[in-house]
Design a protein around this motif. Structure first.
Motif, mmCIF file in Angstrom:
data_model
loop_
_atom_site.group_PDB
_atom_site.id
_atom_site.type_symbol
_atom_site.label_atom_id
_atom_site.label_comp_id
_atom_site.label_asym_id
_atom_site.label_seq_id
_atom_site.Cartn_x
_atom_site.Cartn_y
_atom_site.Cartn_z
ATOM 1 N N ILE A 231 0.835 -1.201 0.000
ATOM 2 C CA ILE A 231 0.000 0.000 0.000
ATOM 3 C C ILE A 231 0.873 1.256 0.000
ATOM 4 C CG2 ILE A 231 -1.641 1.332 1.386
ATOM 5 C CD1 ILE A 231 -2.852 -1.302 2.288
ATOM 6 N N SER A 232 1.907 1.252 0.819
ATOM 7 C CA SER A 232 2.807 2.412 0.866
ATOM 8 C C SER A 232 3.477 2.641 -0.479
ATOM 9 C CB SER A 232 3.876 2.205 1.941
ATOM 10 O OG SER A 232 3.295 2.090 3.213
ATOM 11 N N LEU A 290 -1.180 9.743 2.864
ATOM 12 C CA LEU A 290 -2.290 8.794 2.733
ATOM 13 C C LEU A 290 -1.836 7.369 3.014
ATOM 14 C CD1 LEU A 290 -5.212 8.156 1.926
ATOM 15 C CD2 LEU A 290 -4.444 8.067 -0.463
ATOM 16 N N LEU A 294 -3.318 4.935 5.953
ATOM 17 C CA LEU A 294 -3.890 3.624 5.638
ATOM 18 C C LEU A 294 -3.168 2.516 6.387
ATOM 19 C CD1 LEU A 294 -4.496 3.939 1.783
ATOM 20 C CD2 LEU A 294 -6.221 3.860 3.582
ATOM 21 N N ASN A 295 -1.850 2.601 6.442
ATOM 22 C CA ASN A 295 -1.086 1.591 7.181
ATOM 23 C C ASN A 295 -1.432 1.608 8.662
ATOM 24 O OD1 ASN A 295 0.295 0.418 5.066
ATOM 25 N ND2 ASN A 295 2.026 1.813 5.204
ATOM 26 N N ALA A 297 -4.248 2.568 9.938
ATOM 27 C CA ALA A 297 -5.601 2.052 10.106
ATOM 28 C C ALA A 297 -5.636 0.526 10.025
ATOM 29 C CB ALA A 297 -6.518 2.653 9.048
ATOM 30 N N LEU A 298 -4.777 -0.035 9.175
ATOM 31 C CA LEU A 298 -4.753 -1.494 9.004
ATOM 32 C C LEU A 298 -3.941 -2.196 10.090
ATOM 33 C CD1 LEU A 298 -4.274 -1.696 5.124
ATOM 34 C CD2 LEU A 298 -6.345 -2.268 6.401
#
Length: 305
Positions: A231-232, A290, A294-295, A297-298
């Motif tokens: 994701i990153s 972002l 996201l990281n 949050a996961l």
């Protein structure tokens, strides 16, 4: 979580400010903007006239503060080359670059993630070696060469796609493949490495002992943890594609921000080049922010750390 986002946001603002300062100094101190606008053969009198006309005779710090205040208010200055507001130029061409960047990212995901998953689930097999071969090939081929080959093959010899332009989504197929191919190696390797590590973890063995197999095991237990570094990288790659599409847009004659940057450099259009560097940097910083959110949050361990 809010504290984590606030800290990352503050760092992003500081990075954006640093980039704006560095870009301004490089364009206004490392070279003489008035001389660049006038041309190499211009007389000193012409250069001085241009310097006075565009306010380049003011101190550098004063010009930077004035430019930064204008940016905060949405005034990006006026183009020396096109003689129109820079904000208008950016707005006119941003859609093409956004379309190309997201299309290229989609190409990267469609190719790299399945290849990485297959390689990670079958390490040291012929599937793994074939996937790594595709990644190495994609990394070795430069964008300009791949773009020309794609045009020769699929626009000239086999006229499936248009040679150039940006009138419809059909025109973005070849450029998206060319721009997306450069990100395949990094995303594929990260997916592969992440899955190999995750598949050897204790909780995966526990899930297997409970009868979980195949796609259910992959989707519910393995892929979520393996995909975190991907994701990153995808977010970073999107920022890179937004600001690194100069060659691709030039080859396929797409009137996006990348081509605008090239035209502005060739025309010594300092305000436009300066603003484009800042816009590209802002997009890159925003995509990194972002990715961090996201990281976090996961994986709660990230924001706790």
């Amino acid at each position: 979580m809010l504290k984590y986002i606030a800290l990352k946001g503050l760092l992003a603002v500081l990075v954006a400010f640093t980039v704006s300062l560095a870009a301004f100094l490089l364009l206004n101190v490392a070279s003489d903007p008035a001389q660049a606008i006038a041309g190499e053969d211009a007389t000193p009198g012409v250069v001085e006239t241009i310097r006075a006309r565009y306010g380049l005779d003011r101190p550098v710090y004063e010009r930077y503060v004035s430019w930064l205040a204008g940016v905060v208010q949405g005034d990006f200055g006026e183009s020396y080359y096109w003689h129109k507001p820079v904000a208008e130029l950016v707005a006119e061409r941003a859609d093409e670059t956004l379309t190309l960047a997201f299309s290229a990212l989609l190409v990267t995901i469609v190719i790299a993630v399945p290849l990485g998953a297959l390689a990670g689930l079958n390490p040291n097999s012929w599937i793994d070696r074939a996937a790594l071969g595709v990644a190495v090939s994609a990394q070795a081929v430069p964008n300009f060469w791949l773009g020309l080959i794609m045009i020769i093959l699929f626009a000239v010899m086999i006229p499936i796609f248009p040679v150039s332009g940006d009138n419809s989504w059909y025109h973005f197929v070849l450029p998206a493949i060319v721009l997306g191919a450069s990100s395949v190696p990094a995303v594929m390797r990260l997916t592969r490495t992440g899955l190999i590590e995750v598949m050897g973890a204790d909780y995966i063995r526990t899930a297997k002992s409970k009868g979980f197999r195949g796609n259910h095991l992959l989707r519910r237990h393995a892929l979520r943890n393996a995909i975190l570094p991907v994701i990153s990288v995808l977010a970073v790659q999107l920022g890179q594609k937004f600001g690194g599409s100069v060659i691709t847009e030039s080859i396929f004659a797409i009137n996006g921000l990348g081509r605008l940057a090239l035209e502005s450099i060739l025309g010594a259009d300092i305000p436009t080049v300066q603003m484009l560097i800042f816009v590209f940097a802002i997009v890159f910083v925003a995509m990194n922010l972002l990715a961090d959110i996201l990281n976090a949050a996961l994986d709660p361990r990230i924001r706790i750390g």
